[in-house]
Design an enzyme around this catalytic site. Sequence first.
Site, short mmCIF file in Angstrom:
data_model
loop_
_atom_site.label_atom_id
_atom_site.label_comp_id
_atom_site.label_asym_id
_atom_site.label_seq_id
_atom_site.Cartn_x
_atom_site.Cartn_y
_atom_site.Cartn_z
N VAL A 130 10.99 2.54 1.98
CA VAL A 130 11.54 3.85 2.30
C VAL A 130 10.39 4.87 2.35
CG1 VAL A 130 13.30 5.56 1.73
CG2 VAL A 130 13.72 3.16 1.20
N CYS A 131 10.05 5.45 1.20
CA CYS A 131 9.08 6.55 1.18
C CYS A 131 7.64 6.10 1.46
CB CYS A 131 9.18 7.31 -0.13
SG CYS A 131 10.79 8.12 -0.32
N ILE A 132 7.27 4.91 1.00
CA ILE A 132 5.90 4.42 1.27
C ILE A 132 5.74 4.14 2.76
CG2 ILE A 132 4.22 2.59 0.81
CD1 ILE A 132 4.66 4.58 -1.54
N THR A 135 5.72 7.42 4.74
CA THR A 135 4.47 8.15 4.54
C THR A 135 3.32 7.46 5.28
OG1 THR A 135 5.23 9.05 2.43
CG2 THR A 135 2.84 8.96 2.78
#
Length: 186
Positions: A130-132, A135
């Site tokens: 998700v966030c990794i 990003t």
Amino acid sequence: MQNPRTALILVDVINSFFEPGQPNHYPGVEDVLEPMRALREAARRSGAIVVHAAERHRPDFDDFEWRKLPVHHIDGANDAAFFADFAPQGRNETVVWKRRFSAFFATDLALFLTEQGVSRLVIAGVKTNVCIRATAQDAFANGFEPVVPREATNSNRPHLAEASLEDIHRYMGRVVPLAEAVDMLS
């Protein structure tokens, strides 16, 4: 190519994921703590920039995320606080508050990193898929080389984490062993 200036991005190292009983905690998340500490210590020793990218939402206001996810990470709430010893320290550390998965989306992170002459980012934290991933993808889209140390990220969806790491390595940047990422920050 000359030696690139490298910064460390720590993503969502907040109570919500790392404190047992919190809404986003999952078994095995603690496995990334020591690898992230090793990265952070290497960055601190060398004077590399450390960016603490953490999700934070405004109290008493609607947020588009609530259409898909339960209300979470409200400014001032315990789940949104930095976990244990991961609060920013020192002059080479800064915070980027994010309202979506990517540390770049609707923040000034790309501008800040460009102004500091950074070209490579070591990205660690949660969750890989998700966030990794978001990003890393936005790092690449903004002209930075994303590097993800395998041991410094994980997910409660291991099959999606592996697929994300494969995509990051194939299309966006590199997935490396922890020791290699520590060397990049040293």
